[in-house]
Write a protein that holds these residues in place. Structure first.
Motif, short mmCIF file in Angstrom:
data_model
loop_
_atom_site.label_atom_id
_atom_site.label_comp_id
_atom_site.label_asym_id
_atom_site.label_seq_id
_atom_site.Cartn_x
_atom_site.Cartn_y
_atom_site.Cartn_z
N LYS A 163 0.82 -1.21 0.00
CA LYS A 163 0.00 0.00 0.00
C LYS A 163 0.86 1.26 0.00
CE LYS A 163 -3.41 -2.47 2.80
NZ LYS A 163 -4.08 -2.55 4.10
N ASN A 164 2.16 1.07 0.04
CA ASN A 164 3.05 2.22 0.17
C ASN A 164 3.36 2.81 -1.18
OD1 ASN A 164 5.70 3.70 0.71
ND2 ASN A 164 4.99 3.11 2.73
N SER A 165 3.46 4.13 -1.25
CA SER A 165 3.71 4.81 -2.52
C SER A 165 5.19 5.08 -2.75
CB SER A 165 2.95 6.14 -2.56
OG SER A 165 3.31 6.95 -1.44
N ALA A 166 6.04 4.53 -1.91
CA ALA A 166 7.47 4.81 -2.03
C ALA A 166 8.10 4.08 -3.20
CB ALA A 166 8.18 4.42 -0.73
N ASP A 167 9.24 4.63 -3.69
CA ASP A 167 10.01 3.98 -4.75
C ASP A 167 10.88 2.86 -4.20
OD1 ASP A 167 9.02 5.85 -6.63
OD2 ASP A 167 10.56 7.29 -6.03
N VAL A 168 11.30 3.02 -2.94
CA VAL A 168 12.17 2.04 -2.28
C VAL A 168 11.57 1.72 -0.92
CG1 VAL A 168 14.50 1.54 -1.44
CG2 VAL A 168 14.19 3.02 -3.43
N VAL A 169 11.62 0.44 -0.53
CA VAL A 169 11.15 0.03 0.80
C VAL A 169 12.30 -0.64 1.53
CG1 VAL A 169 9.50 -1.37 2.09
CG2 VAL A 169 8.79 -0.27 -0.04
N LEU A 170 12.62 -0.16 2.75
CA LEU A 170 13.67 -0.74 3.57
C LEU A 170 13.03 -1.63 4.63
CD1 LEU A 170 15.93 2.40 4.17
CD2 LEU A 170 15.93 0.80 2.23
N LEU A 171 13.35 -2.92 4.58
CA LEU A 171 12.73 -3.86 5.50
C LEU A 171 13.47 -3.99 6.82
CD1 LEU A 171 11.64 -6.74 3.09
CD2 LEU A 171 10.27 -4.87 4.02
N ASN A 172 14.71 -3.50 6.90
CA ASN A 172 15.39 -3.53 8.19
C ASN A 172 15.49 -2.12 8.75
OD1 ASN A 172 17.80 -2.20 7.25
ND2 ASN A 172 18.38 -4.12 6.25
N SER A 173 15.74 -2.04 10.01
CA SER A 173 15.70 -0.74 10.70
C SER A 173 17.05 -0.04 10.74
CB SER A 173 15.20 -0.95 12.14
OG SER A 173 16.05 -1.85 12.84
N ASP A 174 18.02 -0.57 10.03
CA ASP A 174 19.37 -0.01 10.05
C ASP A 174 19.48 1.08 8.99
OD1 ASP A 174 22.01 0.56 10.32
OD2 ASP A 174 22.73 -1.48 9.99
N LEU A 175 19.74 2.32 9.43
CA LEU A 175 19.85 3.43 8.49
C LEU A 175 21.01 3.27 7.52
CD1 LEU A 175 18.99 6.58 10.63
CD2 LEU A 175 17.83 5.82 8.56
#
Length: 791
Positions: free
Chosen positions: A713-725
């Motif tokens: 449902k997200n409109s982002a181009d990239v999705v980060l599945l881990n919480s590490d910046l």
């Protein structure tokens, strides 16, 4: 009348006289199936398909009752949970479509399906034989879509990873068979050729030498007419579609040399080069096979994801009895027991026990993650050392694993602009190559007629632009696979092109630069009529309707049963509701008054302040390291936060951010990003994806963090599945390395073609050397791209 069916090009059986009028001319058909399909194509006004197809259509079979029943079963809601996902108000399905052979097939399928009113979008991938379809299933059932495809000659069914693996295995076996025939026959032909070259047959009568030529012709024929036939077929189909493909110069070389050698054998004049043609074909097939294997390696991560799911699950019934069922039969609400070492069969919430889970397949982090009651777990991850029970809350296409697969398919289906440019360049290169080869042939015929033919063949083969066409697609495929392994999902094709150009990155604060795990540090009561406990309970009840990370800080205080009504969420401001005819609200400071404070949340009753809540949140790990790295790359960093407190300023100073904008509504964030873009900046926005859709749309690149199971449902181009910046740093590293490798690949292919062309034209490159050079350049480009898998 032609003896072949106009639709599938197979022979028309004797006594069968069916025809279909196509473009004013009666065309023969070989069976009722082909006749029906052709009539449908004509009726839909899609006869251009026959003009542009480059490969013959598949043989059409009539649907038998059992097949019709199977297709009808795809409309069953329980079965659809396995392969249909929801996107906004539309349903989405990935179909495997048998019979797709060229771009004309994709055009025909899209045109046929878009004639159905419920179909909103069709994306056909001719390389994977898949079609992604978005439609309103309340208007048109899936069975009708599949039947509609069958009406124009294509067999379709929901995508299955095992079936795709089987098809790739069949393709590999076909390569091996053709390669085996070419290799075996080449050895035999070379045996006679070497004997003749080194004078072992000297002193023999001329008839014997001619006899050995005929043996070489017989041995070489299977190589040319079987092993090399796909090159000729593809070249002819390309010409029919008015396109010049890479197989054309190769086919001219192989079959031209074979024809000349056959003529020399029949007429007993000149030289024969059966051994060169056979070795040429063998080396060419070997290069193609190695290229095929390299491509498989580049895409195997995504292809193998679905195989992570177990076949069975241990379900617990109402009587607390265990039973083992097929994992695909799990339903929402089922309770599943998972023992140590077992793979989790579907997404769910832990209801009993505690354990650690290996989520490396999803996040790229091999450190086990602790899981307790109420924690979410995902299909395909591995339970390490505890025994847990989970309640299933996502199945089929809605599981995180299947969403990852779908996103990868979407990213690889869309072609970047640079790929389209190189494809066009390759076509023009082939045209120029054919012209140059013709000039070479004419020139050498004037100088040395005996060598003109073979020099021309060397030119055709040596300069074939295969490496140029592989330069970019292989690099992009490897880059996407590498990022997926690290839990970085690329949803749009432009991402890897845009990232190296970034000049500014804007960050949301809560849940992005910070952990987003708030705790209530202090409560300031403004209205003495209410106790702290009352304020907390009321705030908790309102916050229970919010998905914002701040809401989690109030969860433990939500034990009230007050019947609040008419709950409304106002993005960027807060939540309002009614309780006993009172207007209650919780949100940002200064919402209903002009008095602002540093509180992260303020409780109002009848628009009067009751209490302020001060929350504590900690920086996300490695945030300072990321900002320092971005600054070292001359990328400016900004904070856009909806928090009105002074915590934004404090964190901005701590991280040395360039600018900070607090108390931003979603529209304010959008305005700030648009202002940067208007000054020529290339801007990326990093947020949690909850209320960031407007600003994501305005940024050149959008990155969503920790969206979990809601990624579809997200409109982002990239999705980060881990919480590490540091995943963002890795993303930038891979994008820049991809750009370098693309440049290297293009340079390698152009340098090779530019240098080999004059050498071949001067007669310094033999045909066998030409094929080695062409195959080597392609393999070199692919091998260079495979380095991205190691990042």
């Amino acid at each position: 009348m032609s003896d072949n069916c106009f639709h599938c090009l197979e022979s028309v059986p004797k006594g069968f006289n069916a025809t279909v009028e196509i473009d004013g001319k009666a065309q023969p058909m070989c069976c009722i199936g082909c006749q029906t399909v052709a009539e449908n194509i004509v009726a839909q006004g899609m006869t251009d398909y026959y003009k542009f197809r480059t490969v013959r259509s598949g043989k059409v079979e009539q649907l038998v009752p059992e097949q019709l029943e199977l297709i009808k079963s795809y409309d069953n809601e329980d079965i659809q949970d396995e392969f249909i996902s929801a996107t906004n108000d539309l349903s989405e399905v990935l179909l495997t479509v048998e019979g797709i052979t060229c771009a004309a097939c994709a055009w025909l399928i899209e045109k046929q399906l878009l004639n159905l009113k419920a179909i909103k979008r069709v994306d056909v991938n001719t390389s994977t034989n898949r079609a992604m379809i978005q439609w309103d299933k309340s208007v048109t059932p899936l069975s009708q879509i599949i039947t509609s495809l069958h009406e124009i000659g294509y067999k379709a069914y929901p995508f299955q990873a095992d079936l795709e693996a089987s098809q790739k295995q069949q393709a590999a076996k076909a390569y091996i068979r053709r390669l085996g025939v070419a290799g075996l026959m080449t050895m035999q032909v070379m045996m006679f050729a070497f004997a003749m070259y080194f004078g072992m047959f000297s002193g023999m009568e001329e008839n014997f030498e001619q006899y050995f030529r005929w043996i070489s012709l017989v041995l070489a024929s299977p190589v040319i007419l079987y092993s090399a036939l796909p090159f000729l077929t593809n070249a002819i189909n390309g010409l029919k579609a008015k396109q010049l493909n890479m197989d054309l110069p190769v086919s001219l070389a192989i079959f031209g040399a074979y024809g000349a050698s056959c003529y020399a054998t029949l007429m007993s004049v000149g030289e024969v080069y059966f051994e060169s043609i056979c070795m040429f074909t063998f080396l060419l097939l070997l290069g193609k096979y190695l290229e095929f294997r390299a491509r498989l390696k580049a895409s195997e991560f995504t292809a193998n994801l679905q195989k992570l799911l177990p076949l069975t699950a241990r379900i617990i019934d109402e009587n607390n009895q265990e039973s083992i069922i097929a994992a695909k039969k799990l339903k929402l609400g089922d309770v599943v027991l998972i023992k140590a070492g077992e793979t989790i069969p579907a997404d769910g919430v832990v209801t009993k026990g505690k354990t650690t889970v290996d989520e490396a397949m999803m996040t790229g982090e091999h450190q086990p993650v602790n899981k307790f009651i109420s924690h979410q777990v995902y299909a395909g991850t591995i339970n390490h050392d505890g025994v847990i029970s989970i309640e299933i809350n996502k199945i089929g296409q809605n599981t995180l694993l299947n969403q990852i697969i779908k996103l990868q398919h979407t990213a690889l289906t869309k072609r970047p602009r640079l790929v389209e440019i190189t494809d066009k360049v390759a076509q023009w290169f082939v045209a120029c190559l054919l012209l140059f080869a013709s000039i070479t042939a004419i020139g050498w015929y004037q100088i040395d007629p005996e060598h003109a033919f073979w020099v021309t063949i060397s030119v055709l083969v040596a300069t074939c632009p295969c490496a140029l066409s592989l330069a970019i697609p292989t690099a992009l495929t490897c880059a996407v696979a590498s990022l997926t392994k690290r839990g970085i999902l690329i949803k749009q094709a432009h991402v890897l092109e845009t990232l190296p150009q970034l000049t500014d990155i804007a960050f949301d604060k809560t849940g992005t630069l910070t952990q987003g795990r708030f705790t209530i540090e202090r409560v300031e009561l403004v209205n003495s009529q209410y106790s702290e406990a009352d304020a907390l309970r009321l705030a908790a009840q309102l916050e229970s309707f919010s998905e914002h990370p701040i809401a989690n800080a109030f969860a433990t205080y939500n034990d009230s049963v007050n019947p609040i009504e008419n709950v409304t969420i106002e993005p960027g401001k807060g939540i309002t509701a009614e309780l006993h005819e009172q207007h209650i609200a919780i949100g940002k400071s200064g919402w209903f008054d002009t008095e602002k404070a540093d509180a992260q949340a303020t409780l109002y009753i009848d628009k009067q302040i009751v209490a302020r809540f001060y929350l504590a949140d900690s920086l996300r790990g490695n945030a300072d390291k990321l900002i320092a790295e971005l600054h070292s790359q001359q990328i400016k960093c900004h904070m856009l936060t909806g928090d009105a407190s002074n915590s934004g300023e404090r964190i901005a100073k701590q991280l040395n951010l360039d600018t900070v904008h607090a108390a931003c509504s979603p529209r304010d964030k959008q305005t700030h990003v648009e202002a940067l873009a208007s000054k020529g900046a290339i801007v990326a926005m990093v947020g949690d994806g909850v209320n960031d859709s407007p600003v994501f749309a305005s940024a050149h690149l959008s990155i969503a963090m920790e969206t979990g199971a809601d990624i579809s449902k997200n409109s982002a181009d990239v999705v980060l599945l881990n919480s590490d910046l540091t995943a963002i740093e890795h993303l930038l590293t891979v994008s820049k390395q991809t750009r370098r490798i693309v440049k290297q690949n293009l340079a390698l292919s152009l340098i090779y073609n530019g240098s080999i062309l004059p050498l071949a034209a001067l007669g310094l490159v033999a045909p066998w050397m030409a094929v080695i050079g062409m195959s080597a350049s392609s393999i070199l480009v692919i091998t260079n791209s495979l380095r991205l898998l190691k990042l």
